[in-house]
Scaffold this active site. Structure first.
Site, PDB file in Angstrom:
ATOM      1  NE  ARG A   1      -3.526   4.099  -1.603  1.00  0.00           N
ATOM      2  CZ  ARG A   1      -2.729   3.561  -0.682  1.00  0.00           C
ATOM      3  NH1 ARG A   1      -1.723   2.788  -1.040  1.00  0.00           N
ATOM      4  NH2 ARG A   1      -2.935   3.793   0.601  1.00  0.00           N
TER       5      ARG A   1
ATOM      6  CE  LYS B   1      -0.010  -2.234  -1.961  1.00  0.00           C
ATOM      7  NZ  LYS B   1      -1.251  -2.178  -2.722  1.00  0.00           N
TER       8      LYS B   1
HETATM    9  N1  PMM Z   1      -3.087  -0.475  -1.086  1.00  0.00           N
HETATM   10  C1  PMM Z   1      -3.073  -0.161   0.220  1.00  0.00           C
HETATM   11  C2  PMM Z   1      -4.027   0.723   0.749  1.00  0.00           C
HETATM   12  N2  PMM Z   1      -4.961   1.305  -0.035  1.00  0.00           N
HETATM   13  N3  PMM Z   1      -5.924   1.599  -2.162  1.00  0.00           N
HETATM   14  C3  PMM Z   1      -5.962   1.292  -3.474  1.00  0.00           C
HETATM   15  N4  PMM Z   1      -6.903   1.850  -4.261  1.00  0.00           N
HETATM   16  N5  PMM Z   1      -5.068   0.419  -4.043  1.00  0.00           N
HETATM   17  C4  PMM Z   1      -4.098  -0.195  -3.298  1.00  0.00           C
HETATM   18  O1  PMM Z   1      -3.323  -0.982  -3.877  1.00  0.00           O
HETATM   19  C5  PMM Z   1      -4.036   0.095  -1.899  1.00  0.00           C
HETATM   20  C6  PMM Z   1      -4.982   1.010  -1.371  1.00  0.00           C
HETATM   21  C7  PMM Z   1      -2.034  -0.752   1.121  1.00  0.00           C
HETATM   22  O2  PMM Z   1      -0.827  -0.028   1.075  1.00  0.00           O
HETATM   23  P1  PMM Z   1      -0.265   0.960   2.231  1.00  0.00           P
HETATM   24  O3  PMM Z   1      -0.496   0.281   3.565  1.00  0.00           O
HETATM   25  O4  PMM Z   1       1.187   1.093   1.919  1.00  0.00           O
HETATM   26  O5  PMM Z   1      -1.006   2.264   2.138  1.00  0.00           O
END
Ligand code: PMM
Length: 266
Positions: free
Chosen positions: A247, A208
């Site tokens: 995650r 991030k």
């Molecule tokens: N961040 C993203 C997408 N899904 N789900 C959870 N539970 N927590 C998060 O911090 C989260 C998520 C965005 O990140 P990406 O676009 O790199 O997948």
């Protein structure tokens, strides 16, 4: 032991891996590699939530994610469906997903809580203050971790009132969602406030922007390798703080970081 959720973004435009896995066969191969690298759950998403992104039609989202969810479920791999749409959540659970991961904690779709309640799936509730296209307009906190915890508590209450048993609930402070730069560190420093809610805690820092900002001292992005190293460090610190799962995109790096963190703890 902190678990590892491996990210499988079946999207053309996600924050760091957009477009790589829009083809279902590539997404499936990628997920299987993440599983082999040590992921305990594969988190499948068909809509990007990166800052500024626009909403995707649920029918398109389902087309992207359902074949991938089915392929993992058929191999007995625990799957989480990353969606803000109740219809996609319900369809994915029918296809074998065991967890619904809603970054909006049920706020984006008024049908979400009822859909999850009747599905029997676990529910990961993310902290969220509004859609990604203008989420930074809501990035205003006095005590970030306290406010995030109290807003999550009210979402947990809404989920329980809709019939989702507390044991099925996971909470996530939503790193990067309506939080800019230092506010993300404020939340992580105060992670005890989130743990005090009494639920399993999931954290997503992977690649991030706030990590790039910390490494470079500017808003400029640093390369993926440096963001993955920074993410591995946050994974080790998450383990130190008793976080239930992280995650991440780079599962192997986090697996190694967790092995070292756990060895230190003994
Ligand atoms: N961040 C993203 C997408 N899904 N789900 C959870 N539970 N927590 C998060 O911090 C989260 C998520 C965005 O990140 P990406 O676009 O790199 O997948």
């Amino acid at each position: 032991m902190t678990g590892i959720w491996g990210i499988v973004n079946v999207t053309p435009d996600s924050f760091s891996d957009g477009g790589q896995f829009i083809d279902p066969q590539r997404a499936i191969a990628h997920g299987l590699a993440l599983r082999d690298a040590g992921a305990s759950v594969l988190d499948v998403g068909g809509e990007s939530t990166r800052p500024g992104s626009e909403r995707v039609d649920p029918a398109v989202e389902e087309q992207r994610v359902l074949p991938v969810v089915e392929a993992f479920a058929a191999r007995g791999i625990p799957v989480s469906i990353d969606t803000m749409n109740a219809s996609t959540a319900a369809a994915a659970v029918r296809a074998g997903a065991r967890i619904v991961n809603d970054v909006s904690g049920g706020l984006a779709d008024p049908g979400m809580l009822a859909a999850v309640a009747s599905s029997g799936a676990d529910f990961a509730i993310g902290h969220w203050r509004g859609p990604s296209d203008d989420m930074y307009a809501h990035a205003d906190y006095r005590r970030a971790s306290r406010e995030v915890a109290s807003e999550l508590r009210s979402r947990v209450g809404a989920a329980a009132a809709a019939g989702i048993a507390p044991a099925r609930i996971i909470v996530d402070p939503g790193i990067g969602f309506a939080k800019a730069g230092e506010q993300n560190w404020d939340v992580l420093r105060g992670i005890a406030d989130i743990k005090a809610l009494g639920h399993r805690v999931l954290i997503g820092t992977s690649r991030k922007r706030f990590l790039s900002e910390t490494l470079s001292g500017t808003p400029a992005d640093v390369d993926i390798e440096r963001r993955d190293l920074a993410t591995a460090v946050t994974s080790a610190l998450a383990a130190r703080h008793g976080i239930w799962a992280v995650r991440v995109h780079n599962v192997a790096a986090t697996r190694d970081a967790l092995a070292v963190a756990h060895a230190w703890e003994g």
